[in-house]
Design an enzyme around this catalytic site. Structure first.
Site, PDB file in Angstrom:
ATOM      1  CG  ASP A 279     -35.954  42.980 -49.772  1.00 36.85           C
ATOM      2  OD1 ASP A 279     -36.799  42.598 -48.932  1.00 36.85           O
ATOM      3  OD2 ASP A 279     -36.127  42.871 -51.004  1.00 36.85           O
TER       4      ASP A 279
ATOM      5  NE  ARG B  89     -21.320  45.183 -66.755  1.00 38.15           N
ATOM      6  CZ  ARG B  89     -22.010  44.265 -67.415  1.00 38.15           C
ATOM      7  NH1 ARG B  89     -21.431  43.120 -67.738  1.00 38.15           N
ATOM      8  NH2 ARG B  89     -23.271  44.473 -67.758  1.00 38.15           N
TER       9      ARG B  89
ATOM     10  CG  LEU C 119     -27.615  54.720 -62.478  1.00 38.53           C
ATOM     11  CD1 LEU C 119     -28.160  55.054 -61.098  1.00 38.53           C
ATOM     12  CD2 LEU C 119     -26.773  55.874 -62.999  1.00 38.53           C
ATOM     13  N   GLY C 120     -29.027  50.550 -63.319  1.00 42.92           N
ATOM     14  CA  GLY C 120     -29.918  50.100 -64.372  1.00 42.92           C
ATOM     15  C   GLY C 120     -31.293  50.711 -64.179  1.00 42.92           C
ATOM     16  NE  ARG C 121     -35.765  48.071 -68.409  1.00 46.50           N
ATOM     17  CZ  ARG C 121     -35.181  47.001 -68.954  1.00 46.50           C
ATOM     18  NH1 ARG C 121     -34.494  46.174 -68.177  1.00 46.50           N
ATOM     19  NH2 ARG C 121     -35.251  46.780 -70.247  1.00 46.50           N
ATOM     20  CB  ILE C 122     -34.212  48.730 -60.047  1.00 48.57           C
ATOM     21  CG1 ILE C 122     -35.260  47.783 -60.656  1.00 48.57           C
ATOM     22  CG2 ILE C 122     -34.509  48.942 -58.561  1.00 48.57           C
ATOM     23  CD1 ILE C 122     -35.231  46.374 -60.099  1.00 48.57           C
TER      24      ILE C 122
ATOM     25  NE  ARG D 137     -31.074  38.115 -58.487  1.00 50.23           N
ATOM     26  CZ  ARG D 137     -32.066  37.241 -58.660  1.00 50.23           C
ATOM     27  NH1 ARG D 137     -32.453  36.493 -57.651  1.00 50.23           N
ATOM     28  NH2 ARG D 137     -32.672  37.144 -59.816  1.00 50.23           N
TER      29      ARG D 137
ATOM     30  CG  HIS E 276     -36.200  38.586 -51.971  1.00 45.51           C
ATOM     31  ND1 HIS E 276     -35.320  37.742 -52.601  1.00 45.51           N
ATOM     32  CD2 HIS E 276     -36.498  39.553 -52.878  1.00 45.51           C
ATOM     33  CE1 HIS E 276     -35.088  38.171 -53.841  1.00 45.51           C
ATOM     34  NE2 HIS E 276     -35.802  39.271 -54.025  1.00 45.51           N
TER      35      HIS E 276
ATOM     36  CD  GLU F  71     -33.310  35.858 -50.748  1.00 43.31           C
ATOM     37  OE1 GLU F  71     -34.244  35.477 -51.492  1.00 43.31           O
ATOM     38  OE2 GLU F  71     -32.887  37.012 -50.756  1.00 43.31           O
TER      39      GLU F  71
END
Length: 318
Positions: A256, A175, A152-155, A232, A279, A261
């Site tokens: 995605d 965390r 639950l960071g910026r994105i 990721r 991606h 990759e």
């Protein structure tokens, strides 16, 4: 030789970065897919790096006058930030400018995975609507779902805000619990998976997140479960996910990002209950241009007035 600062550009990078930097810097560009080879004279001249890939510690060690590394992308796990910090080298990334695009793509991938719109469009394009009748009802719906965000960071925050109008319940695991957040917090990823029926993975690449989405987590998600991966590929145990999709441990998945990759396991390609993207979450012209501008702005700002816009936490500007 010029008096302009020398910037090393290893391999490929967005052409707008080159366009922005060329008037102000001397650029040393090296071929993509090959180790960076510089003689001692050129290595000593390099003062900055513009990178869309990896900067290992060994390369940093070879550049005695390196001052700043500008990374194209919000994730900077390819840069040895510990080595950079030990050398007082500033590292920057490109946060914020891609948050909306990635969040938008995540919602689109979630809906596509649940409602099978790609298969429905393919059915129409093949003329089967006219010859065979209506497309089959989608077995899943977004209605009434409980969505868990692993990260639950910026994105992640932008994804959550976009989910709210869909009237789904939202929980999260990070965390530590985030103060001032209204969503339900779960103290472990496994507990989050047990509580929800839709799991979105948007964590960075760290030792702790390696293959965190494993067989136990997928089993906890359950047979009505939907898994969406936009962080990721490193975070997903792909063989475990393929098995879970094949045997009905979970209902569907949308991907995605992948572990290695651009290689995608062939088993994914033959599964009817997985939606696959190469991606592309931030891959629009406006967003990639904004990312390129931020790379250039960080380098220009450093060499013009010793300031950068977006230093990473490990190498803050004092």
């Amino acid at each position: 030789m010029t008096d302009k600062p020398v910037i090393l550009v290893p391999g490929k990078i967005h052409p707008r970065v080159i366009e922005r930097l060329q008037p102000r810097f001397e650029l040393l560009q090296t071929p993509p897919g090959q180790p960076v080879e510089l003689d001692e004279t050129d290595a000593a001249r390099v003062r900055g790096i513009a990178i869309a890939g990896a900067v290992p510690g060994a390369l940093i060690d070879r550049l005695p006058n390196l001052e700043v590394i500008a990374n194209f992308g919000v994730g900077y796990d390819g840069v040895d930030v510990a080595k950079a910090a030990s050398r007082n080298v500033i590292v920057t990334n490109t946060p914020d400018v891609l948050d909306d695009e990635v969040a938008d793509t995540t919602i689109a991938l979630l809906i596509n995975t649940i409602r099978r719109f790609y298969q429905a469009e393919t059915y129409l394009r093949e003329g089967r609507w006219q010859s065979e009748g209506p497309f089959a009802l989608s077995p899943l719906s977004l209605r009434g779902r409980h969505v868990g965000l692993y990260g639950l960071g910026r994105i992640g925050g932008e994804i959550a805000s976009r989910l709210e109008p869909f009237k789904v319940k939202i929980s999260y695991h990070t965390r530590s619990e985030k103060p001032g957040v209204a969503y339900d917090y779960r103290p472990s990823l496994l507990e989050l998976a047990k509580a929800v029926d839709t799991l979105i993975c948007i964590v960075p690449k760290t030792p702790e997140t390696h293959k965190a989405i494993n067989a136990d987590v997928l089993k906890a998600l359950g047979p009505n479960g939907v898994f969406i991966s936009v962080g990721r590929g490193w975070s997903v145990d792909e063989p475990a996910l393929i098995s879970a999709l094949k045997d009905g441990t979970i209902a569907a998945a949308g991907m995605d990002v992948f572990y290695e990759e651009p290689k995608v396991p062939a088993e994914f390609l033959n599964l009817p209950n997985v939606s696959l993207l190469p991606h592309v979450a931030s891959a629009s012209v406006p967003t990639r241009n904004a990312m390129a501008d931020l790379v250039a702005d960080n380098l220009i700002g450093w060499f013009e007035n010793r300031t950068v816009k977006t230093p990473v936490p490990e190498t803050p500007v004092k």
